[in-house]
Design a protein around this motif. Structure first.
Motif, PDB file in Angstrom:
ATOM      1  N   GLY A 265      32.431  47.987  36.723  1.00 43.85           N
ATOM      2  CA  GLY A 265      33.652  48.769  36.578  1.00 43.85           C
ATOM      3  C   GLY A 265      34.878  48.004  37.037  1.00 43.85           C
ATOM      4  O   GLY A 265      34.772  46.883  37.540  1.00 43.85           O
ATOM      5  N   ASP A 266      36.044  48.620  36.882  1.00 45.10           N
ATOM      6  CA  ASP A 266      37.280  47.989  37.351  1.00 45.10           C
ATOM      7  C   ASP A 266      37.615  48.475  38.763  1.00 45.10           C
ATOM      8  O   ASP A 266      36.809  49.164  39.404  1.00 45.10           O
ATOM      9  CB  ASP A 266      38.429  48.247  36.375  1.00 45.10           C
ATOM     10  N   ARG A 267      38.805  48.186  39.233  1.00 42.05           N
ATOM     11  CA  ARG A 267      39.170  48.535  40.611  1.00 42.05           C
ATOM     12  C   ARG A 267      39.293  50.044  40.831  1.00 42.05           C
ATOM     13  O   ARG A 267      39.340  50.499  41.973  1.00 42.05           O
ATOM     14  CB  ARG A 267      40.487  47.850  40.997  1.00 42.05           C
ATOM     15  N   GLY A 268      39.344  50.817  39.754  1.00 47.45           N
ATOM     16  CA  GLY A 268      39.407  52.269  39.899  1.00 47.45           C
ATOM     17  C   GLY A 268      38.155  52.865  40.519  1.00 47.45           C
ATOM     18  O   GLY A 268      38.168  53.999  40.994  1.00 47.45           O
ATOM     19  N   TYR A 269      37.056  52.102  40.513  1.00 48.89           N
ATOM     20  CA  TYR A 269      35.780  52.590  41.052  1.00 48.89           C
ATOM     21  C   TYR A 269      35.451  51.933  42.394  1.00 48.89           C
ATOM     22  O   TYR A 269      34.332  52.060  42.886  1.00 48.89           O
ATOM     23  CB  TYR A 269      34.656  52.302  40.054  1.00 48.89           C
ATOM     24  N   LEU A 270      36.433  51.265  42.983  1.00 48.31           N
ATOM     25  CA  LEU A 270      36.213  50.547  44.235  1.00 48.31           C
ATOM     26  C   LEU A 270      36.108  51.529  45.397  1.00 48.31           C
ATOM     27  O   LEU A 270      37.061  52.220  45.734  1.00 48.31           O
ATOM     28  CB  LEU A 270      37.366  49.571  44.467  1.00 48.31           C
ATOM     29  N   SER A 271      34.918  51.603  45.987  1.00 49.19           N
ATOM     30  CA  SER A 271      34.692  52.478  47.148  1.00 49.19           C
ATOM     31  C   SER A 271      33.372  52.104  47.794  1.00 49.19           C
ATOM     32  O   SER A 271      32.319  52.206  47.158  1.00 49.19           O
ATOM     33  CB  SER A 271      34.672  53.950  46.736  1.00 49.19           C
ATOM     34  N   ALA A 272      33.419  51.674  49.040  1.00 49.25           N
ATOM     35  CA  ALA A 272      32.201  51.282  49.746  1.00 49.25           C
ATOM     36  C   ALA A 272      31.263  52.474  49.919  1.00 49.25           C
ATOM     37  O   ALA A 272      30.039  52.345  49.795  1.00 49.25           O
ATOM     38  CB  ALA A 272      32.565  50.689  51.107  1.00 49.25           C
ATOM     39  N   THR A 273      31.839  53.655  50.189  1.00 50.82           N
ATOM     40  CA  THR A 273      31.022  54.863  50.385  1.00 50.82           C
ATOM     41  C   THR A 273      30.259  55.222  49.109  1.00 50.82           C
ATOM     42  O   THR A 273      29.058  55.532  49.158  1.00 50.82           O
ATOM     43  CB  THR A 273      31.917  56.053  50.793  1.00 50.82           C
TER      44      THR A 273
END
Length: 293
Positions: A189-197
């Motif tokens: 995915g792109d940065r819109g899906y960036l989440s460690a949790t």
């Protein structure tokens, strides 16, 4: 348009090879046009880029389908066939047998009217749950009013799953919906899906590895591998094809049921062309602007 009947016959034959069912739900009086024939007309219209039902029925009036169905009945039945059309699309997807362990996820805006008309617009407001909303498109750096199409495709370019949400819903919430649909795979995915949790939750739930580029100001920043950046362009190309050839951003629907049926019709038509490219003509799957007869 002289080829409309030939294209319709070709599409109908291919659909009948996929499923032997002619009518998907009970009707007190047997219609002249079966459900599978109606879906064939719908795919034919999308393939020929006939984006208006009024225009479609002008062409049908000069074909062998003349008098088979009235326009308002066609519209009503098409909306009722939404879930059955999705089942047909899934049968097409299953034929590709894309058992790879890498998939691409992304979203695109679906504007239903300009921001200036948003407050007085009555489109898609028949039910509170489906009210459109304002959202922000990062790629175009602008706000819009409407919905958002979320989709997952294979690396080869076949849509595996999709959903529609209001524009204000963040991309990351779509990951909660697809958790039960995928397992032991990589989602790009792109940065819109960036989440460690979210990354940890996906991996613990279904062994899904979420690959997203890091922000340049993040700690221990590493550039995303080129192969992943290149793979992600596949779904962006599919979105461009939906906008260009299938005119997915043109909205003539007044209700949400009509709107979502239009979106499904265009994705189903795209998948159908990919199917015949591979299994009938033995050519490049993603050559969408090409003759099928």
């Amino acid at each position: 348009m002289n080829n409309l009947e030939a294209i319709y016959d070709f599409i109908l034959n291919q659909l009948r090879e996929l499923t032997p069912i002619e009518n998907f739900y009970f009707k007190p009086i047997k219609p002249k046009l079966s459900d599978i024939e109606l879906i064939a007309i719908n795919i034919c219209a999308e393939y020929l880029a006939i984006d208006s039902e009024y225009q479609l029925f002008r062409y049908l009036a000069n074909s062998k389908m003349k008098g088979m169905i009235e326009r308002s009945v066609y519209n009503r039945r098409k909306r009722k066939l939404f879930y059955y059309m999705e089942d047909v699309r899934k049968l097409m997807v299953a034929k590709f047998n894309d058992v790879g362990n890498s998939f691409i996820i992304d979203s695109m805006p679906l504007e239903i009217c300009k921001n200036a008309r948003a407050n007085r617009s009555k489109i898609c407001k028949e039910s509170e749950f489906s009210f459109p909303s304002r959202g922000f498109c990062a790629s175009q750096s602008s706000y819009y009013y409407g919905y958002k199409l979320h989709a997952v495709c294979s690396v080869s370019g076949v849509f595996q799953s999709f959903d529609i949400s209001t524009a204000s819903i963040h991309d990351i919430h779509f990951l909660k919906d697809i958790k039960p649909q995928f397992k032991n795979c990589t989602l790009i995915g792109d940065r819109g899906y960036l989440s460690a949790t979210v990354q940890i939750d996906l991996f613990n739930y279904a062994k899904i590895k979420l690959e997203t580029p890091m922000r340049s100001n993040q700690k221990d920043y590493k550039k995303q591998p080129y192969i992943l950046m290149k793979s992600r362009k596949r779904i962006e190309t599919l979105f461009s094809q939906l906008c260009d050839q299938f005119k997915i951003r043109n909205n003539y629907a007044k209700s949400f049921n009509g709107f979502k049926t239009r979106i499904l019709s265009k994705i189903t038509a795209l998948t159908f062309i990919q199917l015949v490219n591979v299994f009938v003509f033995k050519r490049n799957m993603n050559n969408i602007k090409i003759s099928i007869i």
